[in-house]
Design a protein around this motif. Structure first.
Motif, PDB file in Angstrom:
ATOM      1  N   ARG A  39       8.401  13.173 -93.960  1.00 17.19           N
ATOM      2  CA  ARG A  39       8.125  13.217 -92.516  1.00 17.19           C
ATOM      3  C   ARG A  39       6.681  13.654 -92.264  1.00 17.19           C
ATOM      4  O   ARG A  39       5.999  13.099 -91.409  1.00 17.19           O
ATOM      5  CB  ARG A  39       9.127  14.151 -91.834  1.00 17.19           C
ATOM      6  CG  ARG A  39      10.542  13.583 -91.832  1.00 17.19           C
ATOM      7  CD  ARG A  39      11.569  14.593 -91.361  1.00 17.19           C
ATOM      8  NE  ARG A  39      11.288  15.133 -90.054  1.00 17.19           N
ATOM      9  CZ  ARG A  39      11.604  14.559 -88.891  1.00 17.19           C
ATOM     10  NH1 ARG A  39      12.226  13.385 -88.883  1.00 17.19           N
ATOM     11  NH2 ARG A  39      11.311  15.142 -87.756  1.00 17.19           N
ATOM     12  N   ILE A  42       4.434  10.624 -92.935  1.00 14.67           N
ATOM     13  CA  ILE A  42       4.445   9.639 -91.848  1.00 14.67           C
ATOM     14  C   ILE A  42       3.520  10.093 -90.722  1.00 14.67           C
ATOM     15  O   ILE A  42       2.729   9.306 -90.194  1.00 14.67           O
ATOM     16  CB  ILE A  42       5.886   9.418 -91.332  1.00 14.67           C
ATOM     17  CG1 ILE A  42       6.724   8.716 -92.406  1.00 14.67           C
ATOM     18  CG2 ILE A  42       5.885   8.631 -90.026  1.00 14.67           C
ATOM     19  CD1 ILE A  42       8.225   8.752 -92.147  1.00 14.67           C
ATOM     20  N   GLY A  93       4.459   4.276 -91.194  1.00 17.72           N
ATOM     21  CA  GLY A  93       5.846   4.666 -91.417  1.00 17.72           C
ATOM     22  C   GLY A  93       6.220   4.878 -92.863  1.00 17.72           C
ATOM     23  O   GLY A  93       7.313   5.359 -93.161  1.00 17.72           O
ATOM     24  N   THR A  95       6.863   6.416 -96.345  1.00 16.29           N
ATOM     25  CA  THR A  95       7.229   7.801 -96.651  1.00 16.29           C
ATOM     26  C   THR A  95       6.314   8.464 -97.677  1.00 16.29           C
ATOM     27  O   THR A  95       6.366   9.676 -97.852  1.00 16.29           O
ATOM     28  CB  THR A  95       8.671   7.888 -97.172  1.00 16.29           C
ATOM     29  OG1 THR A  95       8.764   7.130 -98.385  1.00 16.29           O
ATOM     30  CG2 THR A  95       9.661   7.396 -96.132  1.00 16.29           C
ATOM     31  N   PRO A 107      10.029   1.608 -90.942  1.00 13.23           N
ATOM     32  CA  PRO A 107      10.337   2.103 -89.597  1.00 13.23           C
ATOM     33  C   PRO A 107      10.059   3.602 -89.499  1.00 13.23           C
ATOM     34  O   PRO A 107      10.312   4.353 -90.444  1.00 13.23           O
ATOM     35  CB  PRO A 107      11.830   1.829 -89.421  1.00 13.23           C
ATOM     36  CG  PRO A 107      12.237   0.963 -90.554  1.00 13.23           C
ATOM     37  CD  PRO A 107      11.206   1.094 -91.626  1.00 13.23           C
ATOM     38  N   ILE A 108       9.550   4.025 -88.371  1.00 13.72           N
ATOM     39  CA  ILE A 108       9.300   5.442 -88.127  1.00 13.72           C
ATOM     40  C   ILE A 108      10.561   6.043 -87.506  1.00 13.72           C
ATOM     41  O   ILE A 108      11.093   5.481 -86.543  1.00 13.72           O
ATOM     42  CB  ILE A 108       8.087   5.625 -87.187  1.00 13.72           C
ATOM     43  CG1 ILE A 108       6.827   5.058 -87.858  1.00 13.72           C
ATOM     44  CG2 ILE A 108       7.890   7.092 -86.817  1.00 13.72           C
ATOM     45  CD1 ILE A 108       5.608   5.045 -86.962  1.00 13.72           C
ATOM     46  N   ARG A 113       8.702   8.875 -83.955  1.00 20.41           N
ATOM     47  CA  ARG A 113       8.160   7.767 -83.167  1.00 20.41           C
ATOM     48  C   ARG A 113       7.721   8.274 -81.801  1.00 20.41           C
ATOM     49  O   ARG A 113       6.655   7.917 -81.306  1.00 20.41           O
ATOM     50  CB  ARG A 113       9.203   6.648 -83.029  1.00 20.41           C
ATOM     51  CG  ARG A 113       8.931   5.580 -81.994  1.00 20.41           C
ATOM     52  CD  ARG A 113       7.682   4.779 -82.162  1.00 20.41           C
ATOM     53  NE  ARG A 113       7.683   3.951 -83.328  1.00 20.41           N
ATOM     54  CZ  ARG A 113       6.572   3.404 -83.827  1.00 20.41           C
ATOM     55  NH1 ARG A 113       5.405   3.610 -83.261  1.00 20.41           N
ATOM     56  NH2 ARG A 113       6.622   2.665 -84.881  1.00 20.41           N
TER      57      ARG A 113
END
Length: 122
Positions: A39, A42, A93, A95, A107-108, A113
């Motif tokens: 996280r 990202i 996005g 990782t 994808p986030i 997001r």
């Protein structure tokens, strides 16, 4: 381009994820520790110094846990991050782990997001 406020918020959010990593690592919860680092990665991608800091943290954790595949992956990513930043080719996005391609956009997560989208609004 990030505003000062957006950059400050991004640093704050990455800091929170790194704290979550530290707490999880301290109790031996490697799954939660890596999740927090992913996280943080990202969130850090648009800010090269922050992005490199997260990869250094990932490398250190891989060394501490004896994960040689991750050590190799993080070493490669530390070399690639500046190139991606200079060329504008950051896989949004992603990782940042060695178990995914360093070039694959992903994808986030919804909660992240919202934080990322808030920076792009005027």
């Amino acid at each position: 381009m990030m505003t000062h406020l957006a950059k400050s918020r991004r640093h704050e959010l990455v800091g929170l994820e790194l704290e979550r990593h530290d707490a999880s690592a301290a109790i031996g919860d490697t799954g939660a520790a890596w999740w927090a680092l992913e996280r943080a990665h990202i969130l850090s991608q648009p800010d090269l110094p922050l992005h490199l800091r997260v990869h250094w943290t990932m490398l250190g954790y891989a060394v501490r846990t004896g994960d040689l595949r991750e050590v190799a992956g993080q070493t490669l990513r530390l070399a690639l991050a500046p190139i991606g930043s200079l060329t504008g080719r950051i896989p949004v996005g992603n990782t940042g782990r060695s178990n995914v391609s360093a070039f694959e956009a992903m994808p986030i997560p919804a909660d992240l997001r919202a934080a990322v989208d808030a920076e792009t609004r005027p």
